[in-house]
Design a protein around this motif. Structure first.
Motif, PDB file in Angstrom:
ATOM      1  N   UNK A 378       1.732 -11.817 -26.720  1.00 38.68           N
ATOM      2  CA  UNK A 378       0.855 -11.518 -27.857  1.00 38.68           C
ATOM      3  C   UNK A 378       1.200 -10.183 -28.489  1.00 38.68           C
ATOM      4  N   UNK A 379       1.431  -9.188 -27.652  1.00 33.26           N
ATOM      5  CA  UNK A 379       1.780  -7.868 -28.160  1.00 33.26           C
ATOM      6  C   UNK A 379       3.091  -7.914 -28.939  1.00 33.26           C
ATOM      7  N   UNK A 380       4.059  -8.666 -28.420  1.00 33.54           N
ATOM      8  CA  UNK A 380       5.348  -8.806 -29.079  1.00 33.54           C
ATOM      9  C   UNK A 380       5.208  -9.487 -30.440  1.00 33.54           C
ATOM     10  N   UNK A 381       4.438 -10.563 -30.489  1.00 34.32           N
ATOM     11  CA  UNK A 381       4.254 -11.300 -31.741  1.00 34.32           C
ATOM     12  C   UNK A 381       3.620 -10.419 -32.818  1.00 34.32           C
ATOM     13  N   UNK A 384       6.102  -7.602 -33.967  1.00 39.87           N
ATOM     14  CA  UNK A 384       7.186  -8.041 -34.843  1.00 39.87           C
ATOM     15  C   UNK A 384       6.694  -8.223 -36.273  1.00 39.87           C
ATOM     16  N   UNK A 385       5.519  -8.818 -36.431  1.00 40.76           N
ATOM     17  CA  UNK A 385       4.960  -9.012 -37.777  1.00 40.76           C
ATOM     18  C   UNK A 385       4.708  -7.663 -38.437  1.00 40.76           C
ATOM     19  N   UNK A 386       4.098  -6.737 -37.704  1.00 38.73           N
ATOM     20  CA  UNK A 386       3.818  -5.407 -38.246  1.00 38.73           C
ATOM     21  C   UNK A 386       5.117  -4.692 -38.595  1.00 38.73           C
ATOM     22  N   UNK A 387       6.100  -4.808 -37.722  1.00 36.29           N
ATOM     23  CA  UNK A 387       7.374  -4.127 -37.957  1.00 36.29           C
ATOM     24  C   UNK A 387       8.066  -4.680 -39.199  1.00 36.29           C
ATOM     25  N   UNK A 468       9.635  -5.437 -29.072  1.00 34.40           N
ATOM     26  CA  UNK A 468       9.841  -5.520 -30.517  1.00 34.40           C
ATOM     27  C   UNK A 468      10.861  -4.497 -30.998  1.00 34.40           C
ATOM     28  N   UNK A 469      11.019  -3.429 -30.248  1.00 31.46           N
ATOM     29  CA  UNK A 469      11.996  -2.402 -30.611  1.00 31.46           C
ATOM     30  C   UNK A 469      13.317  -2.608 -29.858  1.00 31.46           C
TER      31      UNK A 469
END
Length: 607
Positions: A378-381, A384-387, A468-469
């Motif tokens: 969930x944190x990754x999803x 990624x959208x925010x990034x 995500x990074x």
């Protein structure tokens, strides 16, 4: 309009080796099938990986160190075998056929695994909660289970390095719009990976714990079969890149030639180095690479010193530059080992911690510890959208970089998060042990401390944020910075960092447990987590992570980015009409001035 309707200009062809029209192939339309595949495939993979440590503990009755080590070894194999798949794709079969053939091996492994946990003769007897000594699985039962796991690992070896590369191949860097779309591809690719993982880490793990592993493994096996079917349906819409020959052999030729001519002086004028005519590369769907001043010693391989034509004595400038690009990646590759070691904790010790904490949500529901990995997903999803939607635009205003920040900067931010994450994990575990001691639970390995499992949320959420990074940045970096003819190998470099990280964690766990348990001392890592001191192990990883940041800063400071092919030759937008017509005509005719047919240089069907 000509750019939209004409042929692709990056050497892409269809499955029969013919040039393809831009409007009818590739782009997000083709990627939709690949993303569909990845969602179902990741669902299958994470349904096994995320809860494997609990199966080994509860069903095969393995201890903390043994089960964690075996998970790490298997996961390491999963991420190392892509080197083989990348080699086969680039040298023999091409990405499409390598992927397709290995997909069926993958399915075979999943079917065998499902049978190993379903048939009474192949699975060990269950162990009751009040039983002090559990009946051990037979050697045959253990052997069948691990055989299935490693058949699965071989299958993924041919799929992992090729599927994301096939996806990136759907965008022509010579077309401005597609080039911009390609920048976002890896963000959304990783989004699909973790979207499939989310379903596995919640619904499927819950099924495994509450209904049983036969159903919990059977559903993802069916999902994998569906994923391969989705991939095959998209076949007419894909763009294909030609295999470029043995990449390891070409690198070896450059190194051997340079060493053999170590006394030869490299000419000051790069034009005097040996190189083929551009049309020779164009006929093979490749592009020449100009000489660069780095690693000048290797230029000796392209220095003419006689009439010899042996590739082990004289190499082209392009071949030398390809070798330089791959050698340049090695320090960054090494810097990714420790982050991958930290990532390995998610499927081992982090889940083990969850087993000895209160997991009740209301009077009738118990939260499976394997489902904790869903918070990473969930944190990754979300990250990624925010990034992709916000941070890239924000960074772009200050840097002018189309990606917002460079790939190395993105990875560097993730490394800092890694260190913070492990410090938090150490503090959390120290607090848990303090509570365990206060309630006298040190001698009760199956008793949960009176603490909610959600005290582990910060470390799981941060793990998704760092993915995500680091993970997206790493995948993008090794794809883009590899030579165009070795991008499957580049993607394999990404996967091998994960494999080596798991092997490092496996070895480190065993070594730390052995060393700290000598001379009558209590080992940091015991089968009884309530008597362990895992927080010391997490602190050790935090220190290693900090030291790795220093190493990364040094090697990234020295790194020089590859010049993109589209920049070197001009995008379709920058080409005038005559240049576009010539290039498209070259691909359409599939022949060079000497009458060599493109069909004689292309082989998309496996030998």
């Amino acid at each position: 309009m000509e750019s939209e309707e004409g042929f692709t200009m990056d050497g892409s062809v269809d499955l029969k080796g013919r040039p393809v029209l831009r409007s009818k192939t590739g782009r997000w339309k083709a990627c939709s099938f690949l993303v569909g595949y990845e969602i179902f495939e990741r669902m299958a993979f994470f349904a096994i990986a995320s809860n494997l440590v609990n199966y080994l503990t509860n069903m095969l009755h393995e201890g903390t160190v043994t089960s964690s080590r075996n998970v790490n070894n298997w996961t390491g194999a999963i991420w190392i075998t892509p080197v083989l798949g990348a080699y086969i794709a680039d040298t023999h079969w091409g990405r499409y056929w390598t992927f397709t053939i290995f997909s069926f091996i993958y399915i075979l492994g999943m079917v065998l695994l499902t049978l190993a946990v379903s048939l009474p003769s192949l699975r060990p007897p269950r162990c009751g909660k009040d039983v002090s000594v559990c009946p051990k699985a037979s050697t045959f039962q253990v052997g069948i289970f691990y055989f299935a796991l490693y058949v699965l690992a071989v299958g993924t070896g041919g799929t992992k390095p090729n599927i994301s590369t096939i996806g990136a191949d759907q965008f022509d860097e010579f077309e401005p719009k597609e080039r911009v779309q390609k920048v976002s591809f890896f963000n959304w690719w990783m989004f699909s990976v973790f979207f499939g993982a989310l379903f596995a880490n919640t619904f499927l793990i819950y099924i495994q714990e509450k209904i049983g592993f036969p159903v919990g493994y059977g559903v993802p096996t069916l999902g994998l079969i569906i994923s391969v079917a989705i991939f095959l349906v998209g076949t007419p819409y894909y763009r294909y890149k030609l295999q470029k020959g043995n990449p390891f052999g070409r690198i070896a030729q450059v190194i051997v030639a340079a060493v053999r001519k170590w006394r030869v002086k490299v000419p000051a004028d790069a034009e005097e180095l040996y190189e083929l005519e551009p049309k020779a590369y164009l006929a093979k769907g490749r592009f020449p690479i100009s000489n660069t001043p780095i690693l000048r010693f290797l230029d000796k391989a392209a220095t003419k010193d006689g009439p010899t034509s042996s590739p082990w004595r004289l190499c082209t400038v392009t071949q030398v530059e390809e070798t330089k690009l791959m050698i340049k990646l090695i320090p960054i590759w090494v810097a990714m080992f420790i982050p991958s070691t930290i990532l390995a904790q998610v499927q081992t010790l982090f889940i083990k911690q969850g087993n000895v904490l209160k997991r009740n949500m209301g009077p009738h529901f118990t939260f499976p510890s394997g489902c904790l990995t869903a918070f990473v997903t969930l944190s990754m999803l979300v990250s990624i959208v925010i990034y992709d939607k916000f941070l890239v635009k924000l960074f772009r205003k200050f840097t002018g970089n189309p990606r917002g920040i460079t790939m190395l900067q993105r990875m560097g931010i993730g490394l800092v998060i890694d260190t913070i994450l492990m410090v938090i994990a150490a503090i959390t575990e120290q607090h848990r042990i303090r509570v365990v001691k206060e309630h006298g639970l040190e001698g009760h390995p199956k008793e949960a401390a009176p603490l909610t499992v959600f005290i582990l949320l910060p470390q799981f959420l941060l793990m998704g944020f760092r993915d995500a990074f680091i993970e997206v940045g790493k995948l993008e970096f090794f794809y883009y910075q590899s030579p165009e003819s070795m991008q499957s190998i580049g993607t394999a470099l990404f996967t091998t960092t994960l494999g080596i990280g798991n092997f490092i964690n496996s070895s480190l766990l065993t070594t730390v447990a052995d060393i700290t348990g000598k001379k009558g001392h209590t080992s940091w890592i015991l089968d009884n987590l309530n008597a362990s001191r895992i927080y010391y192990y997490y602190a050790l990883l935090a220190v290693l992570s900090f030291l790795n940041i220093i190493f990364f800063l040094v090697v990234s400071r020295l790194y020089v980015y590859k010049r993109e092919t589209s920049e070197a030759f001009g995008s379709s937008h920058e080409m005038n009409a005559s240049q576009q017509e010539k290039q498209q005509q070259s691909f359409a005719n599939m022949a060079d001035d000497d009458g060599v047919s493109m069909d004689s240089t292309i082989q998309l069907v496996p030998k």
